[in-house]
Design an enzyme around this catalytic site. Structure first.
Site, short mmCIF file in Angstrom:
data_model
loop_
_atom_site.label_atom_id
_atom_site.label_comp_id
_atom_site.label_asym_id
_atom_site.label_seq_id
_atom_site.Cartn_x
_atom_site.Cartn_y
_atom_site.Cartn_z
N LYS A 195 27.56 76.97 -53.84
CA LYS A 195 27.67 75.60 -53.34
C LYS A 195 28.35 74.74 -54.41
CE LYS A 195 24.57 73.48 -56.13
NZ LYS A 195 24.87 72.36 -57.05
N PRO A 240 29.44 82.80 -60.90
CA PRO A 240 29.11 82.72 -62.33
C PRO A 240 27.65 82.32 -62.54
CG PRO A 240 31.16 81.57 -61.88
CD PRO A 240 30.59 81.94 -60.55
N ALA A 259 24.46 80.48 -64.36
CA ALA A 259 24.17 79.19 -65.01
C ALA A 259 25.38 78.28 -64.99
CB ALA A 259 23.70 79.42 -66.46
N ALA A 260 25.91 78.07 -63.78
CA ALA A 260 27.20 77.39 -63.64
C ALA A 260 27.14 76.09 -62.86
CB ALA A 260 28.20 78.33 -62.97
N GLY A 261 25.97 75.75 -62.28
CA GLY A 261 25.91 74.58 -61.40
C GLY A 261 26.38 74.88 -59.99
N ALA A 263 24.58 77.16 -57.95
CA ALA A 263 23.40 77.63 -57.20
C ALA A 263 23.42 79.12 -56.92
CB ALA A 263 23.24 76.85 -55.88
N SER A 302 20.96 80.71 -54.28
CA SER A 302 21.54 81.33 -53.09
C SER A 302 21.05 82.77 -52.94
CB SER A 302 23.06 81.29 -53.15
OG SER A 302 23.63 81.54 -51.88
N ASP A 358 17.36 73.82 -55.07
CA ASP A 358 18.55 74.11 -54.27
C ASP A 358 18.33 75.20 -53.22
OD1 ASP A 358 20.14 72.22 -55.52
OD2 ASP A 358 20.95 73.63 -57.00
#
Length: 287
Positions: free
Chosen positions: A9, A92, A94-96, A98, A102, A134
């Site tokens: 996301k 990726p 720890a990328a922001g 989710a 997910s 999330d």
């Protein structure tokens, strides 16, 4: 063996409203899915929960959100059989974006089928909120307004068709650490309503003008690499550029496919993890 798709996301908007009595922050954000996804394979086993993953930085124990999802369903519904969960990572870490959330949502959906629990998505999303903020959105997918801690979901129309360039610098950002730096007396609030209006009317230009992330200045101050990536993405010609979540991934929105290679290739000179994907934003992508 069952298969579930676990899409990434991005946040088209992210606003922080106030500190809650439970210690969390009240947020208001519009999230949508993009065509970058992990693959989650689920098969029954005699006992326990086993996580196998293609990514060495992803934990394979209780720290993994997919593990927590399976354990939660087992305990809540008295399931005695075990399960093996195989995570083929493309998102990726720890990328922001989710990725872990997910994966957990896909695990909830998959085990709901495997164990014939017959739970509606609303119940799965409620369970997901116990795992992470999330996860509720990721259970539903598509495009939505998320409020509360992120667990209250209101479906929205998919964004206009376009491309998304994702670039993740070689750093990891702690979401909790970013929120600790939030100063509610000095924060720029994006217009959630403007973005909602843009989505309802399918107005690409207004969508681009309405992106905003209240956490972005905090992360960019702590991690200058994020600011550099954002400036480069603008320079290479993206129509709108924003950091997703608490970072560090920066994404650019691009209407015309002909401009995608220049932006993608330009960013590859600044970071290794760059992806050019379609904006999806509709629930059918989970199938």
């Amino acid at each position: 063996m069952l298969y579930e798709k676990a899409p990434a996301k991005i946040n088209l908007t992210l606003d922080v409203l106030h500190k809650r009595s439970d210690g969390f922050h009240e947020v208001e954000m519009i999230m949508t899915t993009v065509d970058l996804a992990d693959r989650v394979w689920i098969r029954p086993s005699h006992r326990g929960i086993t996580i196998r993953t293609s990514e060495r930085f992803v934990p394979n124990d209780r720290k993994n959100l997919a593990y927590q999802a399976a354990e939660l369903l087992q305990k809540r519904f008295g399931v005695t059989s075990g399960v093996e969960i195989i995570l083929e990572k493309s998102i990726p870490v720890a990328a922001g974006l989710a990725g872990g959330s997910s994966d957990a949502a896909a695990t909830l959906r998959g085990l709901n089928r495997l164990w014939n629990l017959q739970l509606p998505d609303e119940d799965l999303a409620s369970l997901g909120s116990e795992i992470g903020s999330d996860v509720s959105f990721c259970v539903h997918g598509g495009t939505a307004l998320a409020t509360g801690r992120g667990e209250k979901i209101e479906s929205l129309p998919a964004p206009p068709n376009c491309w998304v360039i994702l670039a993740k610098p070689a750093i990891s950002v702690s979401t909790a650490d970013i929120y600790r730096h939030v100063d509610l007396s000095n924060i720029a609030h994006p217009s959630t309503q403007n973005m909602i209006d843009a989505l309802h009317t399918g107005d690409y230009q207004k969508m681009c003008q309405s992106v905003g992330n209240a956490l972005e200045p905090i992360t960019m101050k702590l991690y200058p690499q994020v600011s550099i990536l954002k400036e480069q993405m603008k320079k290479f010609g993206a129509d709108a550029v924003l950091m997703s979540g608490s970072g560090p991934t920066v994404f650019g929105i691009v209407k015309h496919e002909s401009r995608v290679p220049r932006i993608y290739n330009g960013l590859k000179g600044f970071c290794r993890e760059v992806y050019a994907v379609r904006m999806i934003g509709s629930r059918h992508f989970l199938a």
